[in-house]
Design an enzyme around this catalytic site. Structure first.
Site, PDB file in Angstrom:
ATOM      1  N   HIS A  18       0.844  -1.207   0.000  1.00  0.00           N
ATOM      2  CA  HIS A  18       0.000   0.000   0.000  1.00  0.00           C
ATOM      3  C   HIS A  18       0.878   1.255   0.000  1.00  0.00           C
ATOM      4  O   HIS A  18       0.631   2.192  -0.737  1.00  0.00           O
ATOM      5  CB  HIS A  18      -0.856   0.065   1.273  1.00  0.00           C
ATOM      6  CG  HIS A  18      -1.942  -0.958   1.371  1.00  0.00           C
ATOM      7  ND1 HIS A  18      -2.110  -1.744   2.479  1.00  0.00           N
ATOM      8  CD2 HIS A  18      -2.952  -1.302   0.525  1.00  0.00           C
ATOM      9  CE1 HIS A  18      -3.158  -2.537   2.310  1.00  0.00           C
ATOM     10  NE2 HIS A  18      -3.687  -2.284   1.138  1.00  0.00           N
ATOM     11  N   LYS A  42     -17.041  -6.404   5.525  1.00  0.00           N
ATOM     12  CA  LYS A  42     -15.745  -6.989   5.886  1.00  0.00           C
ATOM     13  C   LYS A  42     -15.556  -6.978   7.397  1.00  0.00           C
ATOM     14  O   LYS A  42     -15.868  -5.998   8.059  1.00  0.00           O
ATOM     15  CB  LYS A  42     -14.606  -6.192   5.238  1.00  0.00           C
ATOM     16  CG  LYS A  42     -14.385  -6.568   3.790  1.00  0.00           C
ATOM     17  CD  LYS A  42     -13.057  -6.023   3.297  1.00  0.00           C
ATOM     18  CE  LYS A  42     -12.838  -6.387   1.840  1.00  0.00           C
ATOM     19  NZ  LYS A  42     -11.628  -5.761   1.298  1.00  0.00           N
ATOM     20  N   ARG A  91      -1.971  -5.917  -8.454  1.00  0.00           N
ATOM     21  CA  ARG A  91      -0.975  -6.943  -8.153  1.00  0.00           C
ATOM     22  C   ARG A  91      -1.006  -7.986  -9.267  1.00  0.00           C
ATOM     23  O   ARG A  91      -0.553  -7.738 -10.356  1.00  0.00           O
ATOM     24  CB  ARG A  91      -1.260  -7.581  -6.789  1.00  0.00           C
ATOM     25  CG  ARG A  91      -0.910  -6.699  -5.637  1.00  0.00           C
ATOM     26  CD  ARG A  91      -1.542  -7.148  -4.362  1.00  0.00           C
ATOM     27  NE  ARG A  91      -2.981  -6.943  -4.394  1.00  0.00           N
ATOM     28  CZ  ARG A  91      -3.798  -7.080  -3.382  1.00  0.00           C
ATOM     29  NH1 ARG A  91      -3.339  -7.486  -2.234  1.00  0.00           N
ATOM     30  NH2 ARG A  91      -5.078  -6.848  -3.496  1.00  0.00           N
ATOM     31  N   SER A 129      -3.011  -7.481   3.070  1.00  0.00           N
ATOM     32  CA  SER A 129      -3.233  -7.348   4.514  1.00  0.00           C
ATOM     33  C   SER A 129      -3.603  -8.713   5.102  1.00  0.00           C
ATOM     34  O   SER A 129      -3.168  -9.061   6.198  1.00  0.00           O
ATOM     35  CB  SER A 129      -4.362  -6.352   4.791  1.00  0.00           C
ATOM     36  OG  SER A 129      -4.052  -5.094   4.280  1.00  0.00           O
TER      37      SER A 129
HETATM   38  P1  ADP Z   1      -9.729  -3.227  -0.952  1.00  0.00           P
HETATM   39  O1  ADP Z   1     -10.548  -3.995   0.030  1.00  0.00           O
HETATM   40  O2  ADP Z   1     -10.416  -2.005  -1.476  1.00  0.00           O
HETATM   41  O3  ADP Z   1      -9.084  -4.045  -2.043  1.00  0.00           O
HETATM   42  P2  ADP Z   1      -7.119  -3.081   0.259  1.00  0.00           P
HETATM   43  O4  ADP Z   1      -6.754  -2.394   1.525  1.00  0.00           O
HETATM   44  O5  ADP Z   1      -6.948  -4.548   0.186  1.00  0.00           O
HETATM   45  O6  ADP Z   1      -8.579  -2.616  -0.044  1.00  0.00           O
HETATM   46  O7  ADP Z   1      -6.296  -2.431  -0.936  1.00  0.00           O
HETATM   47  C1  ADP Z   1      -6.336  -1.050  -1.206  1.00  0.00           C
HETATM   48  C2  ADP Z   1      -5.625  -0.766  -2.519  1.00  0.00           C
HETATM   49  O8  ADP Z   1      -4.252  -1.113  -2.425  1.00  0.00           O
HETATM   50  C3  ADP Z   1      -6.165  -1.583  -3.696  1.00  0.00           C
HETATM   51  O9  ADP Z   1      -6.085  -0.800  -4.854  1.00  0.00           O
HETATM   52  C4  ADP Z   1      -5.219  -2.744  -3.786  1.00  0.00           C
HETATM   53  O10 ADP Z   1      -5.154  -3.284  -5.083  1.00  0.00           O
HETATM   54  C5  ADP Z   1      -3.918  -2.050  -3.423  1.00  0.00           C
HETATM   55  N1  ADP Z   1      -2.945  -2.993  -2.883  1.00  0.00           N
HETATM   56  C6  ADP Z   1      -3.080  -3.832  -1.850  1.00  0.00           C
HETATM   57  N2  ADP Z   1      -1.960  -4.554  -1.658  1.00  0.00           N
HETATM   58  C7  ADP Z   1      -1.083  -4.140  -2.616  1.00  0.00           C
HETATM   59  C8  ADP Z   1       0.256  -4.513  -2.987  1.00  0.00           C
HETATM   60  N3  ADP Z   1       0.886  -5.480  -2.350  1.00  0.00           N
HETATM   61  N4  ADP Z   1       0.810  -3.878  -4.036  1.00  0.00           N
HETATM   62  C9  ADP Z   1       0.132  -2.931  -4.693  1.00  0.00           C
HETATM   63  N5  ADP Z   1      -1.115  -2.534  -4.423  1.00  0.00           N
HETATM   64  C10 ADP Z   1      -1.718  -3.133  -3.391  1.00  0.00           C
END
Ligand code: ADP
Length: 164
Positions: A18, A42, A91, A129
């Site tokens: 992130h 969630k 990703r 996460s």
């Molecule tokens: P959501 O539930 O909206 O997917 P997340 O907190 O999982 O929320 O992710 C928020 C954003 O960060 C999304 O655009 C997700 O694709 C991106 N993201 C999460 N992990 C990574 C990572 N390892 N590399 C790049 N982007 C990521």
């Protein structure tokens, strides 16, 4: 001219993946607003306030990054704060279909707010996460995956859960 981008997500908790996306967005846009979407569907480990505090700590050296939260529609939040863009991270290909669906819907709701995707760095392709929480729960080393305060917060969270 100010060009504000919103970076929405659950951030439960923020990871280095992130942070990489936020840092790169902050280089392209004049201002970045990281927003925790408080999605009732969630089950989250950290409260919204805890997640905000961890993001603030992780982005404290990025002066053009702010942190907020919302429990409504992401696009309504983006309109309210005057964003011109939404930035999401990509990703693996598995992210693609879901993101395409959300982006299409957001375009129906507001065609003036553009969605941009930033490809993750290779070392973060499999970082989420959920995986971090799973590893932390069983005492695995997550020091390369999350900022230091997040590592500490996870250790404390699982230690206090064990006591219960
Ligand atoms: P959501 O539930 O909206 O997917 P997340 O907190 O999982 O929320 O992710 C928020 C954003 O960060 C999304 O655009 C997700 O694709 C991106 N993201 C999460 N992990 C990574 C990572 N390892 N590399 C790049 N982007 C990521």
């Amino acid at each position: 001219m100010s060009r504000l981008a919103v970076v929405p997500g659950s951030f439960d908790p923020i990871t280095n993946g992130h942070l990489d996306i936020i840092t790169r967005a902050a280089k392209v846009f004049s201002d970045v607003n990281v927003v925790i979407m408080n999605n009732s569907a969630k089950n989250s480990l950290f409260t919204v306030d805890e997640r905000i505090a961890l993001i603030k700590e992780a982005t404290k050296d990025l002066p053009n990054v702010q942190v907020g939260s919302s429990d409504g529609l992401m696009i309504d939040y983006a309109e309210r704060v005057g964003a011109v863009a939404v930035v999401r991270g990509l990703r693996a290909v598995t992210d693609f279909e879901y993101e395409m669906q959300i982006t299409s819907m957001n375009r129906v709701l507001d065609e003036d707010i553009e969605t941009f995707f930033i490809m993750t760095k290779n070392q973060y392709s499999f970082l989420s996460s959920s995986i971090v929480k799973e590893v932390a729960k069983y005492g695995g080393d997550i020091s390369e995956l999350v900022p230091k305060p997040v590592e500490q917060a996870l250790t404390e969270k699982f230690a206090s859960r064990e006591k219960k």
